[in-house]
Design an enzyme around this catalytic site. Sequence first.
Site, PDB file in Angstrom:
ATOM      1  N   GLU A 128      12.822   4.424  -4.027  1.00 58.02           N
ATOM      2  CA  GLU A 128      12.861   6.127  -4.372  1.00 58.02           C
ATOM      3  C   GLU A 128      13.714   7.537  -4.735  1.00 58.02           C
ATOM      4  O   GLU A 128      14.674   7.289  -4.152  1.00 58.02           O
ATOM      5  CB  GLU A 128      11.295   6.854  -3.870  1.00 58.02           C
TER       6      GLU A 128
ATOM      7  N   CYS B 275       6.096   5.993  -2.682  1.00 57.40           N
ATOM      8  CA  CYS B 275       5.639   6.456  -2.429  1.00 57.40           C
ATOM      9  C   CYS B 275       4.740   6.856  -1.494  1.00 57.40           C
ATOM     10  O   CYS B 275       3.799   6.131  -1.117  1.00 57.40           O
ATOM     11  CB  CYS B 275       7.016   7.597  -1.250  1.00 57.40           C
TER      12      CYS B 275
ATOM     13  N   LYS C 159       5.456  10.449 -10.369  1.00 53.32           N
ATOM     14  CA  LYS C 159       4.627  11.237  -8.312  1.00 53.32           C
ATOM     15  C   LYS C 159       3.886  12.157  -8.601  1.00 53.32           C
ATOM     16  O   LYS C 159       3.205  12.879  -8.489  1.00 53.32           O
ATOM     17  CB  LYS C 159       5.673  10.650  -7.539  1.00 53.32           C
TER      18      LYS C 159
END
Length: 265
Positions: free
Chosen positions: A44, A146, A114
């Site tokens: 990330e 994540c 995200k």
Amino acid sequence: MKAIKVSIAQLSPKLGDKQHNLQLISDAMIKAEKDQADLIVFPELFLTGYSVGESLGQLAETEDGPGMTEVRKLCLEHGIYAAISFPEQGEGKHYYISSALIDNNGDVLGVYRKSHLFDEEKKYFTPGAEFKVIETPLGKIGMMICFDVEFPEIARSLKLQGADMIVIVNANMHPYELQHHIFSRARAMENEIPIIICNRLGIEGDLDFCGDSMVIDATGEILLQMKQAEGLKTVDMPIDQQLDPKMSYTANRRADLYSKLVERF
């Protein structure tokens, strides 16, 4: 049984130094090409480092920005697909934690933003509003980032959209290593889908990133686990393996009973 070769780049980017990180990307792609990998996955926000909130005005870019353009050239040069995460300059003053899937011709096939922001990310970034499955010659690739792995609804949604595999780019830190180890295996098992999860190492301020990148097959078996090892490793990952017909979790769902899942509390 169809399989693809996947490389995981578990590395330590330098915060705010795109040129340094682009060199890491280049070196990793050289090794992945030698391993005959089809796909390489980076952690990330690898292009810039993770703690970029205060510097987004200087470091964020679009998928056609200078850093991403260099990554695209590297994909073409080495003939490899790549999942690369970067701080994306969006519309107006919106910034996103994004992951781009680039093909072996250097074309961006899709960008996932995200959707579940963690802790102080909410101060600087806007959450994405769309789950992304990208069709490629390697298979249909679902994208996550994540904290997303901690929400089972995302992986299930990607599976229902026809994903053949899920790629998760990570910047997970201590003391949360156990959560991501368990959740990534669970997402693979409960959706009968292979998972690639690439985390980083290194320290930024108070954050100590914990590694434990993995490639997991559709039964939850770990095919590759890097633990705390820095570097790049490659493994064959099946994407149409034989599964236990008695399980068939997607087919056995009772969607008529799940309305509570979309109610606001």
